[in-house]
Motif scaffolding. Structure first.
Motif, short mmCIF file in Angstrom:
data_model
loop_
_atom_site.label_atom_id
_atom_site.label_comp_id
_atom_site.label_asym_id
_atom_site.label_seq_id
_atom_site.Cartn_x
_atom_site.Cartn_y
_atom_site.Cartn_z
N LEU A 20 0.83 -1.28 0.01
CA LEU A 20 0.10 -0.04 -0.02
C LEU A 20 0.84 1.24 -0.08
N LEU A 52 -3.67 -9.50 -8.15
CA LEU A 52 -3.60 -8.37 -7.03
C LEU A 52 -2.25 -7.68 -7.17
N GLU A 71 -4.89 -2.23 -9.50
CA GLU A 71 -5.97 -1.54 -8.73
C GLU A 71 -6.96 -2.36 -7.97
N LYS A 72 -7.14 -3.67 -8.39
CA LYS A 72 -8.10 -4.68 -7.47
C LYS A 72 -7.43 -4.79 -6.38
N ARG A 74 -5.03 -2.68 -4.76
CA ARG A 74 -5.10 -1.62 -3.96
C ARG A 74 -6.34 -1.77 -3.39
N ARG A 75 -7.55 -2.33 -3.94
CA ARG A 75 -8.79 -2.05 -3.13
C ARG A 75 -8.84 -2.96 -2.24
N ILE A 76 -8.28 -4.39 -2.40
CA ILE A 76 -8.28 -5.19 -1.28
C ILE A 76 -7.27 -4.68 -0.32
N ALA A 78 -6.70 -1.86 0.75
CA ALA A 78 -7.19 -0.71 1.50
C ALA A 78 -8.35 -1.29 2.46
N LEU A 79 -9.02 -2.35 2.03
CA LEU A 79 -10.00 -3.15 3.03
C LEU A 79 -9.11 -3.66 4.12
N GLU A 82 -8.21 -1.06 6.79
CA GLU A 82 -9.59 -0.75 7.52
C GLU A 82 -9.98 -1.70 8.39
#
Length: 90
Positions: A20, A52, A71-72, A74-76, A78-79, A82
């Motif tokens: 990240l 990924l 991009e996929k 990065r989304r995973i 970021a989750l 969180e």
């Protein structure tokens, strides 16, 4: 659920979170991920197959390979970050 089991048994989640902050060489990953070299390379293989991460070879000497999130990915990641924040707050 089978995909999550593959990810949790290896260093894959650590790698996603580490990336990240930007791309990293394999050497950098070996130094900063708390796992065996075999586990790291196994995780990289799985993450590549899942789309990924991507690997880019630098065109200038020393021609190292840089691992980056897609991009996929990065989304995973970021989750996951969180989720980690939520758990740290408990």
């Amino acid at each position: 659920m089978a995909i999550i089991r593959k990810l949790e048994k290896r260093a894959a989640l650590q790698i996603l979170l580490y990336l990240l902050n930007g791309g990293a060489s394999r050497t950098d990953l070996r130094k900063n991920i708390d796992a065996s070299v075999d586990a790291i390379y196994s995780a990289l293989s799985i993450l590549l197959k899942l789309g990924l991460i991507k690997e880019e070879t630098l065109e200038k000497f020393p021609f190292s390979v840089v691992v980056k999130l897609t991009e996929k990915g990065r989304r995973i990641a970021a989750l996951l970050a969180e989720i980690e924040k939520i758990l740290e707050g408990l």
